[in-house]
Design an enzyme around this catalytic site. Structure first.
Site, PDB file in Angstrom:
ATOM      1  N   ARG A   1       0.580  -1.389   0.222  1.00  0.00           N
ATOM      2  CA  ARG A   1       0.057   0.310   0.172  1.00  0.00           C
ATOM      3  C   ARG A   1       1.017   1.366   0.159  1.00  0.00           C
ATOM      4  O   ARG A   1       0.095   2.463  -0.264  1.00  0.00           O
ATOM      5  CB  ARG A   1      -1.093   0.026   0.943  1.00  0.00           C
TER       6      ARG A   1
ATOM      7  N   GLN B   1      12.614 -14.316   5.885  1.00  0.00           N
ATOM      8  CA  GLN B   1      11.429 -15.367   5.412  1.00  0.00           C
ATOM      9  C   GLN B   1      11.442 -14.913   3.848  1.00  0.00           C
ATOM     10  O   GLN B   1      11.254 -14.299   3.393  1.00  0.00           O
ATOM     11  CB  GLN B   1      10.428 -14.261   5.808  1.00  0.00           C
TER      12      GLN B   1
ATOM     13  N   GLY C   1       3.098 -14.705   6.293  1.00  0.00           N
ATOM     14  CA  GLY C   1       2.415 -14.155   7.252  1.00  0.00           C
ATOM     15  C   GLY C   1       2.987 -13.866   7.994  1.00  0.00           C
ATOM     16  O   GLY C   1       3.854 -14.661   8.210  1.00  0.00           O
TER      17      GLY C   1
ATOM     18  N   GLU D   1      -8.554 -10.525  12.952  1.00  0.00           N
ATOM     19  CA  GLU D   1      -8.502  -9.685  11.780  1.00  0.00           C
ATOM     20  C   GLU D   1      -9.228  -8.894  11.879  1.00  0.00           C
ATOM     21  O   GLU D   1     -10.609  -8.636  10.962  1.00  0.00           O
ATOM     22  CB  GLU D   1      -7.448  -9.896  10.632  1.00  0.00           C
TER      23      GLU D   1
ATOM     24  N   ASN E   1       0.605   1.911   6.964  1.00  0.00           N
ATOM     25  CA  ASN E   1       0.990   0.919   5.867  1.00  0.00           C
ATOM     26  C   ASN E   1       0.482   1.826   4.583  1.00  0.00           C
ATOM     27  O   ASN E   1       1.001   0.659   3.581  1.00  0.00           O
ATOM     28  CB  ASN E   1      -0.731   0.016   6.309  1.00  0.00           C
TER      29      ASN E   1
ATOM     30  N   ARG F   1      28.190  24.638   0.693  1.00  0.00           N
ATOM     31  CA  ARG F   1      28.198  23.705  -0.034  1.00  0.00           C
ATOM     32  C   ARG F   1      28.965  22.596   0.988  1.00  0.00           C
ATOM     33  O   ARG F   1      29.743  23.051   1.667  1.00  0.00           O
ATOM     34  CB  ARG F   1      28.044  24.042  -1.523  1.00  0.00           C
TER      35      ARG F   1
ATOM     36  N   ASN G   1      37.775  28.182 -10.550  1.00  0.00           N
ATOM     37  CA  ASN G   1      37.877  27.277  -9.829  1.00  0.00           C
ATOM     38  C   ASN G   1      38.271  25.757 -10.674  1.00  0.00           C
ATOM     39  O   ASN G   1      38.774  24.536 -10.431  1.00  0.00           O
ATOM     40  CB  ASN G   1      38.151  26.347  -8.309  1.00  0.00           C
TER      41      ASN G   1
ATOM     42  N   SER H   1      35.835  44.493  -6.015  1.00  0.00           N
ATOM     43  CA  SER H   1      34.507  44.450  -6.270  1.00  0.00           C
ATOM     44  C   SER H   1      34.358  43.636  -7.637  1.00  0.00           C
ATOM     45  O   SER H   1      35.154  43.896  -9.156  1.00  0.00           O
ATOM     46  CB  SER H   1      34.076  44.933  -6.886  1.00  0.00           C
TER      47      SER H   1
ATOM     48  N   ARG I   1      43.291  44.358 -15.551  1.00  0.00           N
ATOM     49  CA  ARG I   1      41.826  45.110 -16.421  1.00  0.00           C
ATOM     50  C   ARG I   1      42.173  46.314 -17.669  1.00  0.00           C
ATOM     51  O   ARG I   1      43.199  46.290 -18.060  1.00  0.00           O
ATOM     52  CB  ARG I   1      40.579  46.128 -15.306  1.00  0.00           C
TER      53      ARG I   1
HETATM   54  C1  UD1 Z   1      -0.837  -6.360  12.180  1.00  0.00           C
HETATM   55  C2  UD1 Z   1      -1.554  -7.230  12.921  1.00  0.00           C
HETATM   56  C3  UD1 Z   1      -2.960  -6.671  13.789  1.00  0.00           C
HETATM   57  C4  UD1 Z   1      -2.528  -5.319  14.379  1.00  0.00           C
HETATM   58  C5  UD1 Z   1      -1.539  -4.714  12.969  1.00  0.00           C
HETATM   59  C6  UD1 Z   1      -1.088  -3.703  13.849  1.00  0.00           C
HETATM   60  C7  UD1 Z   1      -1.418  -9.650  11.918  1.00  0.00           C
HETATM   61  C8  UD1 Z   1      -2.434 -11.201  11.372  1.00  0.00           C
HETATM   62  N1  UD1 Z   1      -1.794  -8.268  12.214  1.00  0.00           N
HETATM   63  O1  UD1 Z   1      -1.880  -6.710  11.163  1.00  0.00           O
HETATM   64  O2  UD1 Z   1      -3.499  -7.345  14.619  1.00  0.00           O
HETATM   65  O3  UD1 Z   1      -3.558  -4.726  14.345  1.00  0.00           O
HETATM   66  O4  UD1 Z   1      -0.748  -5.393  12.465  1.00  0.00           O
HETATM   67  O5  UD1 Z   1      -0.082  -2.860  12.895  1.00  0.00           O
HETATM   68  O6  UD1 Z   1      -0.154  -9.631  12.736  1.00  0.00           O
HETATM   69  N2  UD1 Z   1       5.646  -9.046   8.142  1.00  0.00           N
HETATM   70  C9  UD1 Z   1       6.078  -9.657   7.635  1.00  0.00           C
HETATM   71  N3  UD1 Z   1       6.277 -11.037   6.746  1.00  0.00           N
HETATM   72  C10 UD1 Z   1       4.665 -11.345   6.376  1.00  0.00           C
HETATM   73  C11 UD1 Z   1       3.849 -10.564   6.758  1.00  0.00           C
HETATM   74  C12 UD1 Z   1       3.775  -9.140   7.513  1.00  0.00           C
HETATM   75  O7  UD1 Z   1       7.564  -9.582   8.142  1.00  0.00           O
HETATM   76  O8  UD1 Z   1       4.384 -12.338   5.978  1.00  0.00           O
HETATM   77  C13 UD1 Z   1       5.631  -7.482   8.498  1.00  0.00           C
HETATM   78  C14 UD1 Z   1       5.996  -7.087   7.656  1.00  0.00           C
HETATM   79  O9  UD1 Z   1       6.949  -6.374   7.286  1.00  0.00           O
HETATM   80  C15 UD1 Z   1       4.800  -5.889   9.154  1.00  0.00           C
HETATM   81  C16 UD1 Z   1       4.772  -6.799  10.043  1.00  0.00           C
HETATM   82  O10 UD1 Z   1       5.342  -7.749   9.279  1.00  0.00           O
HETATM   83  O11 UD1 Z   1       6.277  -4.897   9.390  1.00  0.00           O
HETATM   84  C17 UD1 Z   1       3.031  -6.462  10.147  1.00  0.00           C
HETATM   85  O12 UD1 Z   1       2.939  -6.991   8.744  1.00  0.00           O
HETATM   86  P1  UD1 Z   1       1.053  -6.232   8.132  1.00  0.00           P
HETATM   87  O13 UD1 Z   1       1.187  -6.368   7.001  1.00  0.00           O
HETATM   88  O14 UD1 Z   1       1.654  -4.555   8.055  1.00  0.00           O
HETATM   89  O15 UD1 Z   1       0.915  -6.310   9.278  1.00  0.00           O
HETATM   90  P2  UD1 Z   1      -1.228  -5.696   9.879  1.00  0.00           P
HETATM   91  O16 UD1 Z   1      -1.827  -6.252   8.677  1.00  0.00           O
HETATM   92  O17 UD1 Z   1      -1.232  -4.673   9.391  1.00  0.00           O
HETATM   93 CA    CA Z   2       0.433  -3.161   9.463  1.00  0.00          CA
END
Ligand code: UD1
Ligand code: CA
Length: 459
Positions: free
Chosen positions: A15, A72, A77, A154, A227, A332, A385, A404, A439
């Site tokens: 997003r 990862q 998730g 969620e 987000n 600068r 320069n 000047s 000059r």
């Molecule tokens: C998540 C929470 C939600 C909470 C919100 C707060 C879950 C399922 N939901 O939702 O309850 O209210 O944060 O801001 O946890 N990330 C990974 N790997 C992944 C997915 C995400 O490292 O596979 C990291 C993202 O980079 C980010 C963080 O986890 O820094 C949160 O992920 P995001 O997708 O923003 O979660 P939300 O939908 O905001």
């Molecule tokens: Ca988030």
């Protein structure tokens, strides 16, 4: 008992509509990830494991040497992300903080409170929660009739009743470390987004009869999860207020704190005055009683005490006490302005040392110069320069007077107390105490003006 921390930073941040991973977007001059890392550091974890994925190398650079990393490779998730820390942490005694890398406003203070709350309540899991006026988009904290937390739902999975709940999950938790990794083995992707939700471990603990709690933040502001770029600007605004209030408490005057943009690592001395639309970036320090008037911008520079910078730009330079700059000057990178020097309107200085009490008041360019003290540059001086390929140095002694509109063609040295005549093009070294005149001589043709069309007596 030991603490560990896991920072989730593998996501792309769709997003944000950006090539840059979301957690690398900056708030007050440093990335969101660094903000989170600094807060986490305040609970002194013995290990910090940052989960990286999307553009992992870029993300790792930001915390290189300060955190361990786990990859990862597919972002399945938040629960899946935490599983990646299993090789580093599973089986260890202690508590583990899990925090999202996109919550830059959470403070170390709140994390300390969370740890204390978790430990004193002997919880297996404690969620950091907040009351949101508009909870849309966040996971909701579901409690039973006794007020005990039972699960997190969620936004996309919530029913109409759950959507009304205003207590939200900030995405930060404390877990008993071993139980966290055991519970993660039980989560699945049976939800609206088809992801492994970290939040599902809460109901798993409850069903196993274990103690789960929530520590409610007093201040919703801290919990903001970024987000999109609207939330990024909101975070910037909150951080700006925090930073400027800290400086005001320390004795700095702000004419309008809402319109002063100061990065988090900038230092400002007491009695300094910051007018509107001042921008201070990076590793900048401002001395006591220094005044920055409207529109001044200083980047990665050390400005001493009692300096006045008026509506000017200063980059990667050092400015000593009592110097005045501007209005409309540009200092600068690589410049050193020594005590009480004056750089006036429409003057540009680059990679130059300007000696004590030396003045370049008007319309002047000083590039690659080493200038002594008490020198006066007349209006319109240019140190030439650059020959199109290389840059050359101009060395000017003490008490020199540059007339000047002199053009001084480097490389070249002008000795102490020398003088150049106005309008000169100086191409050769000038000895100390000499006058250099470069000059054309003026010739007057008396009576000739009558031949010009504009002359009132021309026939
Ligand atoms: C998540 C929470 C939600 C909470 C919100 C707060 C879950 C399922 N939901 O939702 O309850 O209210 O944060 O801001 O946890 N990330 C990974 N790997 C992944 C997915 C995400 O490292 O596979 C990291 C993202 O980079 C980010 C963080 O986890 O820094 C949160 O992920 P995001 O997708 O923003 O979660 P939300 O939908 O905001
Ligand atoms: Ca988030």
């Amino acid at each position: 008992m030991s603490n560990y921390a896991i920072i989730l930073a593998a996501g792309k941040g769709t997003r944000m509509k950006s090539d840059l991973p979301k957690v690398l977007h900056k708030v007050a001059g440093i990335s969101m990830l660094e903000h989170v890392f600094r807060a986490v550091s305040e609970i002194n974890p013995s290990k910090i494991d940052t989960i990286v994925g999307h553009k992992a190398e870029l993300v790792e650079q930001v915390l290189a040497g300060q955190s361990d990393f786990a990859l990862q490779s597919e972002q399945l998730g938040t629960g899946h992300a935490v599983m990646m820390a299993e090789p580093a942490l599973a089986g260890l005694e202690g508590h583990t903080l899990v925090i999202a890398g996109d919550t830059p406003l959470i403070t170390g203070e709140s994390l300390k409170n969370l740890v204390n709350f978790h430990v004193s309540h002997k919880n297996v899991a404690t969620i950091l929660t907040a009351q949101a006026d508009n909870p849309f988009g966040y996971g909701r904290v579901i409690r039973n009739a006794d007020g005990e937390v039972t699960k997190i739902v969620e936004q996309k999975d919530a029913n109409d009743f759950e959507k009304q709940i205003k207590e939200i999950n900030t995405g930060t938790y404390l877990f008993e470390n071993k139980r966290l990794f055991e519970a993660l083995k039980e989560i699945n992707t049976d939800n609206a987004q088809g992801e492994y939700y970290l939040t599902d471990v809460i109901s798993i603990f409850r069903q196993a009869g274990e103690k789960v709690g929530a520590y409610l933040l007093r201040d919703f502001e801290e919990s903001l999860g970024v987000n999109d770029r609207i939330a990024l600007a909101t975070a910037e605004g909150v951080m700006r207020k925090r930073i400027n209030e800290k400086h005001m408490v320390n004795g700095v005057t702000f004419v309008n704190p809402e319109a002063a943009y100061i990065d988090i690592d900038v230092a400002i001395g007491a009695e300094a005055v910051i007018e509107a639309n001042v921008v201070l970036k990076g590793k900048t320090s401002i001395g006591e009683r220094t005044v920055l008037t409207n529109g001044s911008r200083v980047v990665d520079s050390q400005i001493a005490a009692d300096v006045v910078i008026s509506n000017s730009d200063v980059e990667e330079s050092i400015i000593e006490a009592g110097v005045t700059v501007g209005p409309y000057a540009h200092v600068r990178p690589g410049s050193l302005l020594k005590k009480k020097a004056h750089i006036g309107n429409f003057v540009e200085v680059k990679s130059s040392i300007v000696g004590e009490n030396t003045k370049a008041g008007h319309l002047t360019y000083l590039g690659n110069a080493e200038v002594g003290k008490d020198v006066n540059f007349g209006a319109g001086t240019i140190l030439a320069n650059y020959d199109g390929k290389n840059k050359f140095t101009t060395t000017i002694g003490d008490n020199v007077f540059i007339g000047s509109n002199s053009t001084v063609i480097a490389p070249l040295t002008i000795g102490d107390r020398a003088l150049t005549a106005a309008g000169s093009v100086i191409t050769k070294d000038v000895e100390s105490d000499a006058i250099a005149i470069g000059r054309a001589r003026q010739e007057n043709k008396n009576g000739y003006a009558i031949h010009f069309n504009h002359h009132p007596n021309k026939k």
